[in-house]
Write a protein that holds these residues in place. Structure first.
Motif, PDB file in Angstrom:
ATOM      1  N   LYS A   1     140.725  52.743  12.302  1.00  0.00           N
ATOM      2  CA  LYS A   1     139.969  53.905  12.206  1.00  0.00           C
ATOM      3  C   LYS A   1     138.365  52.933  12.179  1.00  0.00           C
ATOM      4  CE  LYS A   1     141.315  55.436   8.523  1.00  0.00           C
ATOM      5  NZ  LYS A   1     141.913  56.027   7.379  1.00  0.00           N
ATOM      6  N   LEU A   2     138.570  52.780  13.981  1.00  0.00           N
ATOM      7  CA  LEU A   2     137.020  51.904  13.788  1.00  0.00           C
ATOM      8  C   LEU A   2     136.350  52.366  14.816  1.00  0.00           C
ATOM      9  CD1 LEU A   2     138.965  49.153  15.280  1.00  0.00           C
ATOM     10  CD2 LEU A   2     137.901  48.357  13.435  1.00  0.00           C
ATOM     11  N   ALA A   3     136.030  53.484  14.258  1.00  0.00           N
ATOM     12  CA  ALA A   3     134.301  54.299  15.475  1.00  0.00           C
ATOM     13  C   ALA A   3     133.208  53.792  14.242  1.00  0.00           C
ATOM     14  CB  ALA A   3     135.394  55.683  15.561  1.00  0.00           C
ATOM     15  N   GLY A   4     133.350  53.760  12.830  1.00  0.00           N
ATOM     16  CA  GLY A   4     132.588  53.402  12.023  1.00  0.00           C
ATOM     17  C   GLY A   4     131.815  52.011  12.556  1.00  0.00           C
ATOM     18  N   LYS A   5     132.903  51.382  12.817  1.00  0.00           N
ATOM     19  CA  LYS A   5     131.787  49.544  13.459  1.00  0.00           C
ATOM     20  C   LYS A   5     131.590  50.113  14.638  1.00  0.00           C
ATOM     21  CE  LYS A   5     134.230  44.901  13.814  1.00  0.00           C
ATOM     22  NZ  LYS A   5     132.854  44.170  13.374  1.00  0.00           N
ATOM     23  N   ALA A   6     131.422  50.920  15.208  1.00  0.00           N
ATOM     24  CA  ALA A   6     130.966  50.534  16.697  1.00  0.00           C
ATOM     25  C   ALA A   6     129.429  51.005  16.764  1.00  0.00           C
ATOM     26  CB  ALA A   6     131.376  51.502  17.840  1.00  0.00           C
TER      27      ALA A   6
ATOM     28  N   ALA B   1     118.151  44.593  15.532  1.00  0.00           N
ATOM     29  CA  ALA B   1     117.950  42.715  15.568  1.00  0.00           C
ATOM     30  C   ALA B   1     116.740  43.004  16.944  1.00  0.00           C
ATOM     31  CB  ALA B   1     119.142  42.421  15.994  1.00  0.00           C
ATOM     32  N   GLY B   2     116.299  44.342  17.336  1.00  0.00           N
ATOM     33  CA  GLY B   2     115.702  43.973  18.308  1.00  0.00           C
ATOM     34  C   GLY B   2     116.351  43.987  19.424  1.00  0.00           C
ATOM     35  N   LEU B   3     118.027  44.147  20.135  1.00  0.00           N
ATOM     36  CA  LEU B   3     118.206  43.938  21.116  1.00  0.00           C
ATOM     37  C   LEU B   3     118.726  45.366  22.122  1.00  0.00           C
ATOM     38  CD1 LEU B   3     120.936  41.276  19.929  1.00  0.00           C
ATOM     39  CD2 LEU B   3     118.603  41.156  21.604  1.00  0.00           C
ATOM     40  N   ASP B   4     118.734  45.567  23.440  1.00  0.00           N
ATOM     41  CA  ASP B   4     119.540  46.105  23.956  1.00  0.00           C
ATOM     42  C   ASP B   4     120.845  47.230  23.196  1.00  0.00           C
ATOM     43  OD1 ASP B   4     120.076  48.520  25.186  1.00  0.00           O
ATOM     44  OD2 ASP B   4     120.884  47.174  27.105  1.00  0.00           O
ATOM     45  N   PRO B   5     120.537  48.187  22.352  1.00  0.00           N
ATOM     46  CA  PRO B   5     121.958  49.435  21.638  1.00  0.00           C
ATOM     47  C   PRO B   5     123.056  49.128  22.789  1.00  0.00           C
ATOM     48  CG  PRO B   5     119.480  50.828  21.925  1.00  0.00           C
ATOM     49  CD  PRO B   5     118.815  49.042  22.584  1.00  0.00           C
ATOM     50  N   LYS B   6     122.536  49.337  23.528  1.00  0.00           N
ATOM     51  CA  LYS B   6     123.570  49.774  25.279  1.00  0.00           C
ATOM     52  C   LYS B   6     124.389  48.576  25.237  1.00  0.00           C
ATOM     53  CE  LYS B   6     122.368  53.649  26.015  1.00  0.00           C
ATOM     54  NZ  LYS B   6     120.661  54.219  26.253  1.00  0.00           N
ATOM     55  N   PHE B   7     124.284  47.142  24.937  1.00  0.00           N
ATOM     56  CA  PHE B   7     124.497  46.463  24.876  1.00  0.00           C
ATOM     57  C   PHE B   7     125.991  46.129  24.756  1.00  0.00           C
ATOM     58  CE2 PHE B   7     126.352  41.739  23.927  1.00  0.00           C
ATOM     59  CZ  PHE B   7     125.726  40.573  25.456  1.00  0.00           C
ATOM     60  N   LYS B   8     127.014  45.256  26.242  1.00  0.00           N
ATOM     61  CA  LYS B   8     128.361  45.438  26.368  1.00  0.00           C
ATOM     62  C   LYS B   8     129.086  44.027  25.177  1.00  0.00           C
ATOM     63  CE  LYS B   8     128.581  50.389  26.645  1.00  0.00           C
ATOM     64  NZ  LYS B   8     127.973  50.398  25.871  1.00  0.00           N
TER      65      LYS B   8
ATOM     66  N   GLU C   1     126.705  35.993  29.398  1.00  0.00           N
ATOM     67  CA  GLU C   1     126.380  38.023  28.837  1.00  0.00           C
ATOM     68  C   GLU C   1     127.226  38.187  27.378  1.00  0.00           C
ATOM     69  OE1 GLU C   1     124.090  38.945  29.871  1.00  0.00           O
ATOM     70  OE2 GLU C   1     124.293  40.838  29.230  1.00  0.00           O
ATOM     71  N   VAL C   2     125.856  37.381  26.070  1.00  0.00           N
ATOM     72  CA  VAL C   2     126.752  37.204  25.158  1.00  0.00           C
ATOM     73  C   VAL C   2     125.230  37.071  23.931  1.00  0.00           C
ATOM     74  CG1 VAL C   2     128.940  35.610  24.623  1.00  0.00           C
ATOM     75  CG2 VAL C   2     126.844  35.292  24.426  1.00  0.00           C
TER      76      VAL C   2
ATOM     77  N   THR D   1     115.550  38.841  24.591  1.00  0.00           N
ATOM     78  CA  THR D   1     116.629  39.821  25.016  1.00  0.00           C
ATOM     79  C   THR D   1     118.275  39.921  24.775  1.00  0.00           C
ATOM     80  OG1 THR D   1     117.289  39.107  27.545  1.00  0.00           O
ATOM     81  CG2 THR D   1     116.298  40.350  27.055  1.00  0.00           C
ATOM     82  N   HIS D   2     118.303  38.160  24.219  1.00  0.00           N
ATOM     83  CA  HIS D   2     120.062  37.933  23.379  1.00  0.00           C
ATOM     84  C   HIS D   2     120.337  37.055  22.773  1.00  0.00           C
ATOM     85  CE1 HIS D   2     120.593  39.700  27.572  1.00  0.00           C
ATOM     86  NE2 HIS D   2     122.152  39.501  27.609  1.00  0.00           N
TER      87      HIS D   2
END
Ligand code: ADP
Ligand code: GLC
Length: 480
Positions: free
Chosen positions: A276-281, A291-298, A328-329, A354-355
């Protein structure tokens, strides 16, 4: 059993590292298992101001012989749980300070006086309260003189305060070594000043005293117990350790599952569990935002929470700076400590703002969010007596990257070496070792099915304290 623990840190009252967590969880577990547990702790300002402590009552005054003078203090006591009593040894001059051991720049210059006073305060309080413990269990150099001071008081007054003494080494790199002239403050017999006593290269070593004069010596993982018998890890005390090898054992620390559980943790915004990992995402998005980073970072997020010291292998991370610049990390570090290491990490963060993020503060809730929101947790320690975060990260579904040392090697199973049981990525403590580990993490992140399998395995691990507390109980019984 009547068990007395003596320590310089105790969660949630005062914490600079894992010592506080370990002593808190061990003593609480022993108390719930029916033992009568007493903990002695210095009455630091932060402890006295803690909401659970402000109403602690003053039980008695102290008059402590310190060489050719007497120093006064007082004891405040409270009971936070059944079977558990905490006594605070207080003296404003010594403990009414911002930090337990020093300023960010250096250790306090009177640490030897502070902790001699503390240990003597313990002995005096036991005498005053007519306590007689089955076992007195001291932690790290701050409590190293305790067995000698106990023995001395027992002989002087013809009483028995404790049947047996146990000493636990949480980190042999911190030894409490002071000029021999401070030995006078102990009022111990001069014959103990020699090589068979507290002497260490002409100085007084409190850690050595604890190792030599306790009935049993323990440390916080089986592998570290072996390592400290070698010149590579013994920090000069390997010979002393070897002389006590028959009485030395390593028990792995557990984790406090009432504090570290992603299904109930009040310090994370969303809860989750195996499958049930929705909460982790959602925690991941929250972490990126905070942290001030892009919340959409993949891409994969590498998290790190630690004291910034040489021990934690920060230099190995810095020497792998290119990995974080070229891929891209994201790297999110929460850590405080050495100013030079902090500055170098800041430089790296400035190169890839940015990272890469460094938060140089102590922040309990951010430390939980990093465990919950990251994909990998990085611990490239050069040595690690036990380490707690690699266990926290497994139960939070965050795959640990660790060096093959101490407690890290005892609590993480490498997924290549053991595909059936693997829980993390292990490598040697070197720049190339960490580089290999980071590359393996990238590959694993790309294989979602395998990643999820390893993640679930880690989340199901049992790192609770029950087994370890039982091992200490058996050790106490055996000693008695
Ligand atoms: P050590 O005792 O050597 O520092 P451990 O892994 O045993 O290492 O324990 C460190 C503990 O301190 C962990 O609970 C970790 O989360 C916590 N910690 C370290 N640095 C910070 C920080 N800057 N903010 C919050 N918690 C921290
Ligand atoms: C020390 C060690 C750490 C261990 C902790 C608790 O601070 O550095 O590895 O987990 O003590 O025992």
């Amino acid at each position: 059993m009547k068990i007395v623990h003596v320590a310089s840190e105790l969660f949630p009252f005062i914490k600079t590292g894992g010592l506080a967590d370990a002593v808190a969880a061990l003593t609480a577990t022993l108390a719930t298992r029916g033992h009568e547990v007493t903990v002695f702790l210095p009455g630091y300002r932060a402890v006295l101001d803690h909401p659970l402590v402000v109403n602690a009552t003053r039980t008695h005054g102290l008059r402590i012989e310190m060489g050719d003078m007497f120093m006064s203090g007082e004891v405040r006591s409270f009971s936070p749980a059944p079977n558990l009593t905490i006594h605070l040894i207080c003296r404003e001059e010594f403990f009414d300070r911002r930090n337990p051991y020093g300023t960010p720049e250096r250790d306090y210059e009177d640490n030897h006086h502070r902790f001699i006073f503390f240990c003597k305060g313990v002995v005096e309080t036991m005498r005053f309260l007519e306590m007689s413990a089955d076992v007195i269990h001291g932690h790290d150099w701050q409590c190293g003189l305790l067995p000698l001071l106990l023995r001395h008081a027992e002989q002087r007054y013809g009483i028995t305060l404790a049947m047996k003494t146990v000493f636990t080494i949480h980190n042999i790199a911190f030894q409490g070594v002071f000029p021999m002239r401070s030995f006078a403050r102990t009022n111990l017999p001069d014959e103990l000043k020699g090589i068979d006593g507290v002497e260490f290269y002409g100085q007084m070593s409190m850690m050595k005293a604890g190792i030599l004069f306790s009935d049993r010596v323990t440390t916080v993982s089986p592998r570290y117990a072996r390592e400290i018998q070698t010149a590579e890890f013994g920090c000069g005390l390997d010979g002393v350790i070897l002389s006590r090898a028959a009485d030395l054992v390593g028990f792995i620390n557990g984790i406090d599952t009432t504090v570290w559980n992603p299904a109930t943790d009040p310090l994370i915004p969303y809860h989750y569990g195996v499958g049930k990992l929705a909460g982790k995402a959602k925690c991941r998005t929250e972490l990126l935002t905070r942290a001030g980073l892009d919340p959409k970072f993949k891409g994969p997020i590498f998290g790190m929470v630690c004291r910034l010291t040489e021990q934690k292998g920060i230099d190995l991370l810095l020497d792998n700076g290119a990995f974080f610049r070229k891929n891209e990390v994201a790297l999110i570090v929460l850590g405080k400590g050495d100013k030079q290491l902090e500055a170098s990490l800041r430089e790296l963060a400035a190169l890839v703002p940015t990272h890469v993020v460094l938060s140089s503060r102590v922040d309990e809730s951010m430390s939980h969010l990093i465990e919950a929101g990251s994909d990998f947790f990085v611990m490239p320690s050069r040595f690690e007596p036990c380490g707690l975060n690699q266990m926290y990260s497994q139960v939070y579904g965050t795959i640990p990257l660790v060096t093959q040392v101490g407690g890290l090697a005892d609590t993480v199973v490498d997924i290549d070496a053991n595909p059936e049981a693997g829980t993390g990525i292990m490598f040697s403590p070197s720049v190339a070792g960490l580089a290999g580990g980071l590359a393996r993490a990238l590959k694993l992140y790309a294989d979602k099915q395998l990643y999820t399998e390893i993640q679930a395995r880690g989340m199901r691990s049992d790192f609770g304290w029950a087994k370890t507390a039982q091992a200490y109980e058996e050790l106490y019984r055996d000693a008695l």
